[in-house]
Design a protein around this motif. Structure first.
Motif, mmCIF file in Angstrom:
data_model
loop_
_atom_site.group_PDB
_atom_site.id
_atom_site.type_symbol
_atom_site.label_atom_id
_atom_site.label_comp_id
_atom_site.label_asym_id
_atom_site.label_seq_id
_atom_site.Cartn_x
_atom_site.Cartn_y
_atom_site.Cartn_z
ATOM 1 N N PRO A 113 -25.250 7.406 20.653
ATOM 2 C CA PRO A 113 -25.464 6.856 19.297
ATOM 3 C C PRO A 113 -24.179 6.722 18.497
ATOM 4 O O PRO A 113 -23.955 5.714 17.799
ATOM 5 C CB PRO A 113 -26.440 7.857 18.663
ATOM 6 C CG PRO A 113 -27.139 8.487 19.815
ATOM 7 C CD PRO A 113 -26.112 8.582 20.894
ATOM 8 N N VAL A 114 -23.310 7.748 18.607
ATOM 9 C CA VAL A 114 -22.027 7.669 17.882
ATOM 10 C C VAL A 114 -21.188 6.529 18.430
ATOM 11 O O VAL A 114 -20.530 5.778 17.679
ATOM 12 C CB VAL A 114 -21.286 9.019 17.995
ATOM 13 C CG1 VAL A 114 -19.930 8.936 17.297
ATOM 14 C CG2 VAL A 114 -22.136 10.134 17.396
ATOM 15 N N LEU A 116 -22.241 3.752 19.881
ATOM 16 C CA LEU A 116 -22.785 2.470 19.440
ATOM 17 C C LEU A 116 -22.472 2.199 17.968
ATOM 18 O O LEU A 116 -22.272 1.040 17.552
ATOM 19 C CB LEU A 116 -24.296 2.446 19.680
ATOM 20 C CG LEU A 116 -24.752 2.486 21.156
ATOM 21 C CD1 LEU A 116 -26.265 2.544 21.240
ATOM 22 C CD2 LEU A 116 -24.209 1.281 21.920
ATOM 23 N N TRP A 117 -22.421 3.276 17.165
ATOM 24 C CA TRP A 117 -22.101 3.096 15.738
ATOM 25 C C TRP A 117 -20.651 2.662 15.549
ATOM 26 O O TRP A 117 -20.316 1.867 14.668
ATOM 27 C CB TRP A 117 -22.398 4.414 15.020
ATOM 28 C CG TRP A 117 -22.121 4.346 13.551
ATOM 29 C CD1 TRP A 117 -22.762 3.592 12.623
ATOM 30 C CD2 TRP A 117 -21.104 5.066 12.861
ATOM 31 N NE1 TRP A 117 -22.224 3.798 11.368
ATOM 32 C CE2 TRP A 117 -21.203 4.708 11.488
ATOM 33 C CE3 TRP A 117 -20.138 5.998 13.248
ATOM 34 C CZ2 TRP A 117 -20.356 5.236 10.521
ATOM 35 C CZ3 TRP A 117 -19.308 6.519 12.284
ATOM 36 C CH2 TRP A 117 -19.414 6.135 10.929
#
Length: 389
Positions: A113-114, A116-117
């Motif tokens: 998730p990090v 992709l952010w």
């Protein structure tokens, strides 16, 4: 620590996976982005760490989960750990429970998730390398799960095949036991009848040695014929036992209901007082029913000669396709014994009621029922057998 025994095939697999991880690192080395400020020394250290990671794969069978965790954490700092990490997570997915696989997968994809952010602001080469890493690890986990499911399916199919084979062996053994029980019943019924006739005439000759010559010759002839028939039946039974098969319909002539007249005539020649009513005139019953009725009468007459010598016997056989076949054998109270019975029978003899147990089983197998109880000072054997036209 539990010792793992590896076969030659296991060693070959492990060395092949180590070679795969090393070749993967060598092939992908040109595409690994290295920051300019780290220089050649960092690449050399990265390669040494990758070599140690490849060598550590030899421990994958003994400690797969700790090894996978260590290689995944090291892979966040060392690019050459991708190959060993792929092999490690594959091993966990293929050999460990779902819970352990889920924890390892969660550790791998926790930074996703990090990542992709931050993806829009990330350099293209670094983003591509990271995406490739996650894709390769996901592929390794998926392949491991497939291998695990396939192994479980093969094990299940093998267990079913072994169970089916064991069931087939059990059925074959049960069929052999039933065949041998059938042989034992035939031996008891046939040989018991023959040998009882032989014993009756031998006892009569022993008790009355001064009998007329014609009577002695007739008794000796009956004894010789009974002994000859008993030996023939015994040879047939032994032949069946040696061949390992049961008594089939076509192996030798089997008695039928119409043979009751001949059976009663032989018993009368041995001195029995027997009255026969029936069998019914008309359509013959099925072979199994007719043979069962014959054996019931045969065993009942044999028991009378053994246990109630000299008693009168009333045999009634009646019935038809609608009502079934009824067999009723009654004997009266035997006369008082003298010091030595005229028929040479000195006691009940061996048997212990096994003949009646066998008859009840015969009747049950034919779909009928049989009772054997004392009645009016004597004994009564009553059987009903289905007669399906």
């Amino acid at each position: 620590m539990r010792r793992i025994h590896r076969t030659g095939r296991d060693w070959g697999t492990d060395l092949g996976l180590v070679l795969f991880a090393a070749c993967f690192a060598a092939v992908s080395s040109q595409s690994i982005p290295v920051p300019e400020d780290l220089g050649r020394g960092w690449r050399t250290l990265d390669q040494v760490a990758g070599g140690l990671g490849c060598a550590a794969l030899l421990l994958r069978r003994r400690r797969p989960v700790p090894l996978a965790v260590a290689l995944i954490l090291a892979g966040t700092q060392t690019h050459y750990m991708t190959g060993p990490a792929m092999v490690a997570v594959f091993t966990v997915a293929a050999t460990r429970p779902w819970r352990a696989t889920a924890w390892v997968a969660a550790l791998v994809f926790a930074p996703l998730p990090v990542f992709l952010w931050q993806l829009p602001d990330m350099p293209v080469d670094r983003a591509g390398s990271a995406l490739t890493y996650f894709a390769l690890i996901a592929g390794a986990i998926g392949w491991g799960l497939f291998r695990r499911s396939r192994g479980q399916l093969i094990a299940s199919l093998r267990a079913r095949a072994e169970l089916a084979e064991a069931d087939a062996e059990y059925r074959a053994e049960r069929a052999r036991m039933e065949a041998r029980e059938e042989v034992a019943r035939e031996m008891h019924d046939v040989l018991g009848h023959r040998l009882t006739l032989l014993s009756v005439h031998a006892g009569a000759l022993e008790f009355n040695p001064g009998a007329p010559r014609a009577e002695i010759e007739r008794a000796a002839g009956v004894m010789r014929e009974s002994a000859h028939l008993a030996l023939r039946d015994l040879r047939e039974v032994i032949g069946v036992l040696r061949s390992g098969s049961g008594l089939g319909e076509g192996e030798r002539p089997q008695p039928e209901l119409a043979d009751l007249d001949r059976l009663v005539a032989q018993a009368r020649e041995a001195g029995g007082r027997i009255e026969l009513t029936g069998p019914p005139v008309g359509d013959a019953p099925p072979k199994l029913v007719g043979r069962t009725a014959y054996r019931i009468v045969q065993e009942a007459l044999t028991n009378v000669r053994r246990h109630a010598p000299g008693a009168a016997v009333d045999v009634r056989v009646a019935g038809g396709p609608e009502d079934g076949l009824t067999v009723d054998v009654r004997n009266s109270r035997p006369p008082a014994r003298r010091t030595e019975p005229a028929d040479g029978v000195t006691g009940p003899g061996p048997g212990g009621g096994q003949g009646l147990v066998g008859l009840a089983e015969r009747a049950r197998l034919a779909g009928g029922e049989l009772t054997a109880l004392p009645a009016d000072g004597g004994f009564r054997v009553h059987a009903w057998l289905p007669w399906q036209s």
